[in-house]
Design a protein around this motif. Structure first.
Motif, PDB file in Angstrom:
ATOM      1  N   GLU A  19       0.805  -1.111  -0.062  1.00 44.87           N
ATOM      2  CA  GLU A  19      -0.016   0.002   0.141  1.00 44.87           C
ATOM      3  C   GLU A  19       0.896   1.227   0.066  1.00 44.87           C
ATOM      4  O   GLU A  19       0.780   2.347  -0.637  1.00 44.87           O
ATOM      5  CB  GLU A  19      -0.995   0.045   1.110  1.00 44.87           C
ATOM      6  CG  GLU A  19      -2.042   1.031   1.248  1.00 44.87           C
ATOM      7  CD  GLU A  19      -2.866   0.991   0.190  1.00 44.87           C
ATOM      8  OE1 GLU A  19      -3.579   2.213  -0.270  1.00 44.87           O
ATOM      9  OE2 GLU A  19      -3.416   0.056  -0.544  1.00 44.87           O
ATOM     10  N   VAL A  20       1.978   1.390   0.731  1.00 49.60           N
ATOM     11  CA  VAL A  20       2.732   2.193   0.808  1.00 49.60           C
ATOM     12  C   VAL A  20       3.579   2.426  -0.407  1.00 49.60           C
ATOM     13  O   VAL A  20       3.974   3.338  -1.066  1.00 49.60           O
ATOM     14  CB  VAL A  20       3.563   2.302   1.933  1.00 49.60           C
ATOM     15  CG1 VAL A  20       4.789   3.259   1.935  1.00 49.60           C
ATOM     16  CG2 VAL A  20       3.030   2.371   3.453  1.00 49.60           C
ATOM     17  N   TRP A  21       4.199   1.360  -0.827  1.00 47.39           N
ATOM     18  CA  TRP A  21       4.846   1.360  -2.210  1.00 47.39           C
ATOM     19  C   TRP A  21       4.010   1.720  -3.175  1.00 47.39           C
ATOM     20  O   TRP A  21       4.346   2.434  -4.204  1.00 47.39           O
ATOM     21  CB  TRP A  21       5.501  -0.135  -2.532  1.00 47.39           C
ATOM     22  CG  TRP A  21       6.054  -0.336  -3.776  1.00 47.39           C
ATOM     23  CD1 TRP A  21       6.944   0.940  -4.515  1.00 47.39           C
ATOM     24  CD2 TRP A  21       6.513  -1.639  -4.453  1.00 47.39           C
ATOM     25  NE1 TRP A  21       7.434   0.297  -5.487  1.00 47.39           N
ATOM     26  CE2 TRP A  21       7.243  -1.066  -5.462  1.00 47.39           C
ATOM     27  CE3 TRP A  21       6.152  -2.799  -4.025  1.00 47.39           C
ATOM     28  CZ2 TRP A  21       8.069  -2.185  -6.344  1.00 47.39           C
ATOM     29  CZ3 TRP A  21       6.594  -3.755  -4.824  1.00 47.39           C
ATOM     30  CH2 TRP A  21       7.547  -3.442  -6.051  1.00 47.39           C
ATOM     31  N   SER A  22       2.689   1.526  -3.360  1.00 46.26           N
ATOM     32  CA  SER A  22       1.789   2.077  -4.466  1.00 46.26           C
ATOM     33  C   SER A  22       1.785   3.631  -4.470  1.00 46.26           C
ATOM     34  O   SER A  22       1.327   4.117  -5.481  1.00 46.26           O
ATOM     35  CB  SER A  22       0.330   1.457  -4.386  1.00 46.26           C
ATOM     36  OG  SER A  22      -0.259   2.048  -3.317  1.00 46.26           O
ATOM     37  N   GLN A  23       1.862   4.367  -3.345  1.00 44.68           N
ATOM     38  CA  GLN A  23       1.937   5.787  -3.212  1.00 44.68           C
ATOM     39  C   GLN A  23       3.390   6.397  -4.053  1.00 44.68           C
ATOM     40  O   GLN A  23       3.166   7.421  -4.596  1.00 44.68           O
ATOM     41  CB  GLN A  23       1.756   6.241  -2.046  1.00 44.68           C
ATOM     42  CG  GLN A  23       0.545   5.917  -1.015  1.00 44.68           C
ATOM     43  CD  GLN A  23      -0.448   5.972  -1.861  1.00 44.68           C
ATOM     44  OE1 GLN A  23      -0.896   7.167  -2.430  1.00 44.68           O
ATOM     45  NE2 GLN A  23      -1.452   4.900  -2.116  1.00 44.68           N
ATOM     46  N   PHE A  24       4.371   5.614  -4.246  1.00 50.09           N
ATOM     47  CA  PHE A  24       5.719   6.063  -4.883  1.00 50.09           C
ATOM     48  C   PHE A  24       5.949   5.304  -5.907  1.00 50.09           C
ATOM     49  O   PHE A  24       7.218   5.543  -6.370  1.00 50.09           O
ATOM     50  CB  PHE A  24       6.620   6.099  -3.607  1.00 50.09           C
ATOM     51  CG  PHE A  24       6.365   6.785  -2.373  1.00 50.09           C
ATOM     52  CD1 PHE A  24       6.287   7.983  -2.298  1.00 50.09           C
ATOM     53  CD2 PHE A  24       5.856   6.088  -1.250  1.00 50.09           C
ATOM     54  CE1 PHE A  24       5.998   8.942  -1.323  1.00 50.09           C
ATOM     55  CE2 PHE A  24       5.487   6.814  -0.248  1.00 50.09           C
ATOM     56  CZ  PHE A  24       5.599   8.199  -0.210  1.00 50.09           C
TER      57      PHE A  24
END
Length: 168
Positions: A19-24
């Motif tokens: 989920e965090v990776w998807s933001q970057f």
């Protein structure tokens, strides 16, 4: 049971990472990363449903009727989770200005997302009905209100804290 809890926690942590990776992420990785995040999301909730239903199955003294109902509820949840994996996706949004960069967005299919949530609610409802039914059947309701309320408050407090720490 401990293995289920360990896998459940690993699924939760993996979901947060994706989920965090998807933001970057980049345009190339937007769809795959969101798919993996969604996969971990559904895996996490299905494991939670299995955990709660298995706990209730044990409380019902392994009632065959409850076991079949729990199996149907889990299969319903898994079916809608698979449908959601197919219908929901990550999408790269192009920038509005020349100097801006694009962004990765997750498009949740409303119908499959709704029914996945209904599946979770069905599992929770079934587990609650089983627990209340066994309390009434065994006469456990005769416990002092303080004993029962302390136990329920402790269990619900632990669950609330776990979900708050995980960010849900």
């Amino acid at each position: 049971m401990i293995i289920l809890i360990i896998v459940f926690n690993l699924a939760a942590m993996t979901f947060v990472v994706f989920e965090v990776w998807s933001q970057f992420t980049t345009q190339f990785m937007c769809a795959p990363v969101n798919f993996l995040a969604n996969l971990c999301f559904h895996f996490f909730y299905v494991l939670f449903d299995v955990f709660i239903l298995f706990k209730s199955y044990a409380v019902t003294r392994f009632s065959k009727a409850f076991g079949y109902a729990a199996l149907l509820a889990v299969l319903y949840r898994i079916g809608w989770g698979i449908s959601d994996l197919y219908c929901s996706q990550g999408q790269w949004l192009l920038p509005l200005a020349e100097h801006a960069t694009g962004t990765c967005n997750f498009n949740q299919n409303g119908f499959t997302g709704f029914n996945s949530t209904v599946g979770d609610l069905v599992c929770d409802f079934l587990a609650t009905i089983a627990a209340v039914g066994m309390v009434i059947k065994t006469g456990s309701y005769k416990l002092s209100f303080q004993e029962l309320s302390v136990h329920l408050a402790k269990e619900n407090g632990e669950r609330f804290c776990m979900f708050r720490v995980l960010g849900f």
